[in-house]
Design a protein around this motif. Structure first.
Motif, PDB file in Angstrom:
ATOM      1  N   HIS A  10      48.980  41.648  38.447  1.00  0.00           N
ATOM      2  CA  HIS A  10      48.088  40.539  38.781  1.00  0.00           C
ATOM      3  C   HIS A  10      46.934  40.398  37.785  1.00  0.00           C
ATOM      4  O   HIS A  10      46.009  39.600  38.005  1.00  0.00           O
ATOM      5  N   ARG A 338      42.100  39.474  42.694  1.00  0.00           N
ATOM      6  CA  ARG A 338      43.429  38.869  42.730  1.00  0.00           C
ATOM      7  C   ARG A 338      44.382  39.538  43.707  1.00  0.00           C
ATOM      8  O   ARG A 338      45.492  39.061  43.911  1.00  0.00           O
ATOM      9  N   THR A 339      43.979  40.662  44.315  1.00  0.00           N
ATOM     10  CA  THR A 339      44.896  41.372  45.214  1.00  0.00           C
ATOM     11  C   THR A 339      44.205  41.739  46.529  1.00  0.00           C
ATOM     12  O   THR A 339      43.011  41.490  46.720  1.00  0.00           O
TER      13      THR A 339
END
Length: 452
Positions: A10, A338-339
Motif C-alpha cells: 500500500h 492507507r491501511t
C-alpha cells in the motif's frame, strides 16, 4: 504487521500509519466531549456516555482494520446523535432506552444488509462522476465545519457571516472568543506552510502548535477561559483519571415500543442517514486516497460496511447513538494513512482517552479547525476529475457538491445528486446510462422527502 496490513503493497510504513492514526484521532477527539453533552440532554448519565463512546469507537475502528484493512475510523455520528436526543427523545417523547433500542435494531438490519451485499451494491451503483463529487462536497463540508468550530464563521443576518473582531472587543469577549479566532487563523497559516514545505506529519503538527500557542496565550493572560460561553482552559486539569462506569447505560434497551409505526419510522430515519453518510464518507475518503479500482469499486468495502454495522450494534448495547465512519478519517489519509493500522492506532487512542481524558478533552476546537480546513483543500482537488464539458455528468455533480455544505448533510448531497442524475439523464433521452438500482434510489429519495 507487514504480513497482516501489507504496508509495502500500500506504499506506506509503520511510522506513517501511526502519525495518520494519531492525526485522525486528534481531529475527531472532540466527539468524546460533544457526544455526552448532546445525549446527556435526554437524561442519560454523561460519564457512562463518555465511556461508551470511547469503547464503541475503539471497537468499530478495530473491526475496520480487521475486516477491511482500511484507514477509516469510526465514532458516534454527528447529526445522528442530535436526531437521537432532540427528535426521538425530546421531540417525539420516547425514552432514551427506546431510542437505544432503535439504534440496536438499525445495527442488526445493517449487519444483514452487509451480509447480503445490498449496501455494497448501492456503493457500486453510484456513477463515477458522483463519486468524485461526493469527495469534493465532503471537502467543502468539513471546511465549513472547521470554520464554524473556530468561530471564524458565525450566525449572521445572512444566515452565516464572518466573525466580528470589533464587535467582540465592544462586547468584552475578545479575550475568550476573539483570541481563539485569531489563533485558528494563525494555525491555518502555520499548517498551510507545513504542507507547502512537505513536512512529515504537517496536519498533526499544525494542531499541536496551535494548541501550544493557545496555552501560551492563556499563561500570559491574552486568553481568558469563560466556561459559561463554552471557552474552557487550554491547560489539562490533570494527566490520568479513572474511567467512568458504563453501567448506567449498559444494555438499557426497551423493546416495548417496537410494534408502533412511529418506531419503524425512527429506525428507518436512522438507517437512511447512516447508510448514505457512511457510503458518502467511504466514497470521499477512498477517492482522495486513490483506493478505488478501475471500475470505481472499493476493495474491502464489504468489511468496511460490516465494521460500521457491528460498531452501531455494540454502541447501542454500551449506551451510545449510531457509530459511523468519520469524515475526519480524511485527515489521517492526507497524512499518508492507507491501511487498517491507522484505524488500530486511532482505536487504541480512544482506549487511552478513558484514562487520560483530561489531556484529550483539553484539545480546543480552534486547534483542530485548521486541520479540517486544510483537509478540505486536499479533497477539493478531486474536482478536476469531473468532466465539466458533459453537462449530464457535471450538473448532477455540481448539485451534489453544493448540497453537502449548504444543507449540512452528506446524505442530502447524495440524495440530490442521485435524483438530479436520474431525472436529467431520463429527460435528455439518456436513460440507458441509468442503472436499475439508481432508479430505485432516486424513487426512495423522493419518497423520503414526501413522507419523512
Amino acid at each position: 504487521m507487514e504480513n497482516f496490513f501489507k504496508l509495502k503493497e500500500h506504499g506506506t510504513d509503520v511510522k506513517t500509519e501511526v502519525i495518520a492514526g494519531l492525526t485522525t484521532f486528534m481531529t475527531m477527539a472532540y466527539i468524546l466531549a460533544v457526544n455526552p453533552s448532546i445525549l446527556g440532554a435526554t437524561g442519560m448519565d454523561t460519564g457512562a456516555i463518555f465511556t461508551a463512546t470511547a469503547l464503541a469507537s475503539a471497537i468499530g475502528s478495530f473491526c475496520m482494520a480487521l475486516f477491511a484493512n482500511l484507514p477509516f475510523v469510526l465514532s458516534a455520528g454527528m447529526g445522528l446523535n442530535a436526531y437521537f436526543a432532540y427528535t426521538v427523545v425530546l421531540g417525539m417523547g420516547y425514552s432514551w432506552e427506546v431510542a437505544l433500542t432503535a439504534v440496536f435494531v438499525e445495527g442488526i438490519i445493517f449487519i444483514i444488509l452487509s451480509l447480503t451485499n445490498v449496501r455494497e451494491a448501492i456503493f457500486n451503483a453510484i456513477p463515477a462522476s458522483l463519486k468524485v463529487a461526493v469527495s469534493v462536497g465532503i471537502g467543502l463540508f468539513i471546511t465549513f465545519i472547521g470554520l464554524q468550530n473556530a468561530h471564524i464563521v458565525v450566525d449572521g443576518s445572512t444566515l452565516v457571516g464572518l466573525f466580528s473582531f470589533n464587535g467582540s472587543v465592544k462586547a468584552g469577549t475578545f479575550q475568550s472568543e476573539g483570541i481563539t479566532v485569531v489563533l485558528a487563523l494563525i494555525g491555518l497559516l502555520i499548517t498551510a506552510f507545513l504542507v507547502i514545505k512537505n513536512v512529515k506529519g504537517n496536519i498533526l503538527l499544525g494542531i499541536l502548535i496551535t494548541w501550544v500557542l493557545g496555552i501560551i496565550c492563556q499563561l500570559t493572560g491574552l486568553y481568558v477561559p469563560n466556561a459559561e460561553a463554552g471557552f474552557y482552559s487550554l491547560i489539562p486539569s490533570g494527566i490520568i483519571s479513572a474511567p467512568a462506569s458504563v453501567a448506567p447505560t449498559l444494555f438499557k434497551m426497551d423493546f416495548s415500543a417496537m410494534a408502533s409505526l412511529n418506531f419503524v419510522v425512527v429506525v428507518f430515519a436512522f438507517l437512511f442517514v447512516d447508510i448514505f453518510d457512511t457510503l458518502g464518507t467511504l466514497i470521499g475518503c477512498a477517492t482522495k486516497a486513490n483506493m478505488l479500482d478501475k471500475e470505481g469499486k472499493l476493495p474491502g468495502i464489504k468489511g468496511a460496511l460490516m465494521a460500521d454495522a457491528v460498531g452501531t450494534t455494540v454502541g447501542a448495547c454500551l449506551g451510545t447513538s449510531t457509530i459511523t465512519t468519520f469524515v475526519e478519517s480524511s485527515s489521517g489519509i492526507a497524512e499518508g494513512g492507507r491501511t487498517g493500522l491507522t484505524s488500530i492506532v486511532s482505536g487504541l487512542l480512544f482506549i487511552l482517552a478513558l484514562f487520560f481524558s483530561p489531556i484529550f478533552l483539553a484539545i480546543p476546537s480552534f486547534a483542530t479547525a485548521p486541520a479540517l480546513i486544510v483537509v478540505g483543500f486536499f479533497m477539493m482537488q478531486s474536482v478536476a476529475k469531473i468532466n465539466w464539458s458533459d453537462m449530464l455528468e457535471a450538473i448532477p455533480a455540481f448539485i451534489c457538491i453544493f448540497a453537502m455544505p449548504f444543507m449540512y448533510s452528506i446524505s442530502e448531497g447524495i440524495s440530490f445528486g442521485v435524483i438530479s442524475f436520474v431525472v436529467l439523464n431520463a429527460v435528455a433521452g439518456k436513460a440507458k446510462k441509468i442503472t436499475p438500482l439508481m432508479w430505485v434510489l432516486a424513487v426512495l429519495f423522493i419518497l423520503k422527502y414526501i413522507f419523512l
